[in-house]
Design a protein around this motif. Structure first.
Motif, PDB file in Angstrom:
ATOM      1  N   VAL A   5     -10.001  -8.225 -33.458  1.00 41.70           N
ATOM      2  CA  VAL A   5      -9.009  -8.396 -32.440  1.00 41.70           C
ATOM      3  C   VAL A   5      -8.520  -7.247 -31.759  1.00 41.70           C
ATOM      4  O   VAL A   5      -8.165  -5.922 -32.465  1.00 41.70           O
ATOM      5  CB  VAL A   5      -7.547  -9.024 -32.926  1.00 41.70           C
ATOM      6  N   GLU A   6      -8.656  -6.892 -30.558  1.00 39.06           N
ATOM      7  CA  GLU A   6      -8.618  -5.762 -29.680  1.00 39.06           C
ATOM      8  C   GLU A   6      -7.318  -5.563 -29.069  1.00 39.06           C
ATOM      9  O   GLU A   6      -6.638  -6.632 -28.710  1.00 39.06           O
ATOM     10  CB  GLU A   6      -9.590  -5.467 -28.743  1.00 39.06           C
ATOM     11  N   SER A   7      -6.630  -4.599 -28.861  1.00 40.32           N
ATOM     12  CA  SER A   7      -5.573  -4.454 -27.919  1.00 40.32           C
ATOM     13  C   SER A   7      -5.530  -2.896 -27.484  1.00 40.32           C
ATOM     14  O   SER A   7      -6.185  -2.130 -27.681  1.00 40.32           O
ATOM     15  CB  SER A   7      -4.197  -4.401 -28.899  1.00 40.32           C
ATOM     16  N   GLY A   8      -4.468  -2.940 -26.306  1.00 35.99           N
ATOM     17  CA  GLY A   8      -4.491  -1.270 -25.692  1.00 35.99           C
ATOM     18  C   GLY A   8      -4.853  -1.200 -24.608  1.00 35.99           C
ATOM     19  O   GLY A   8      -4.622  -0.030 -23.936  1.00 35.99           O
ATOM     20  N   LEU A  20      -7.525   2.491 -27.338  1.00 29.55           N
ATOM     21  CA  LEU A  20      -7.659   0.804 -27.841  1.00 29.55           C
ATOM     22  C   LEU A  20      -7.740   0.879 -29.337  1.00 29.55           C
ATOM     23  O   LEU A  20      -8.147   1.784 -30.001  1.00 29.55           O
ATOM     24  CB  LEU A  20      -9.215   0.481 -27.348  1.00 29.55           C
ATOM     25  N   SER A  21      -7.228  -0.239 -29.602  1.00 31.03           N
ATOM     26  CA  SER A  21      -7.264  -0.639 -31.285  1.00 31.03           C
ATOM     27  C   SER A  21      -8.126  -1.710 -31.454  1.00 31.03           C
ATOM     28  O   SER A  21      -8.131  -2.741 -30.572  1.00 31.03           O
ATOM     29  CB  SER A  21      -5.989  -0.598 -31.781  1.00 31.03           C
ATOM     30  N   CYS A  22      -8.716  -1.851 -32.673  1.00 24.37           N
ATOM     31  CA  CYS A  22      -9.447  -3.106 -33.170  1.00 24.37           C
ATOM     32  C   CYS A  22      -9.257  -3.264 -34.466  1.00 24.37           C
ATOM     33  O   CYS A  22      -9.478  -2.356 -35.362  1.00 24.37           O
ATOM     34  CB  CYS A  22     -10.861  -2.741 -32.927  1.00 24.37           C
ATOM     35  N   THR A 121     -10.708  -6.424 -24.222  1.00 26.94           N
ATOM     36  CA  THR A 121      -9.378  -5.828 -23.607  1.00 26.94           C
ATOM     37  C   THR A 121      -9.734  -5.277 -22.215  1.00 26.94           C
ATOM     38  O   THR A 121     -10.648  -4.476 -22.105  1.00 26.94           O
ATOM     39  CB  THR A 121      -8.734  -5.139 -24.677  1.00 26.94           C
TER      40      THR A 121
END
Length: 126
Positions: A5-8, A20-22, A121
């Motif tokens: 799950v990516e975010s950022g 970015l975070s995963c 993302t």
């Protein structure tokens, strides 16, 4: 059940930074080659950076060397992509992916080498 799950992602001005975070679940990501890819409209998906953290192995595409840094937090099973000095040509959907260890040690890293993918993302640089 393996999940990434990516975010950022977001909108940033040229010269700015994003991280970015995963977050990986369902397996021990320190045993995998972890990569960040990106895909811009009308273009093929390309490797941005990859890491096999256990041996401190990293790979970067030439266009991001000196600007992006891939890192891994084994405690939280999270892979990061720190992006500095952003340029409009960095605009793309960014994907996190996992592959067998050996992928991080080949000369050419390709999307087809990766078994697991996040949903992506969006990063937009104006």
């Amino acid at each position: 059940h393996v999940q990434l799950v990516e975010s950022g992602g977001g909108l940033e001005q040229a010269g700015g930074s994003l991280r970015l975070s995963c977050v990986a679940s369902g397996y021990a990501s320190d045993r995998y080659c972890m990569g960040w890819f990106r895909q811009a409209p009308g273009r093929e998906r390309e490797i941005v950076a990859a890491t096999y953290a256990a041996l401190n192995r990293t790979h970067y595409v030439d266009s991001v060397k000196g600007r992006f840094t891939i890192s891994k937090d084994n405690v939280n099973n999270t892979v990061y992509l720190q992006m500095n000095s952003l340029k409009p040509e960095d605009t793309a959907v960014y994907y996190c992916a996992a592959a067998p260890t050996a992928v991080c040690f080949v000369h050419s890293i390709l999307p087809g080498d990766f078994d697991y993918w996040g949903q992506g993302t969006q990063v937009t640089v104006s």
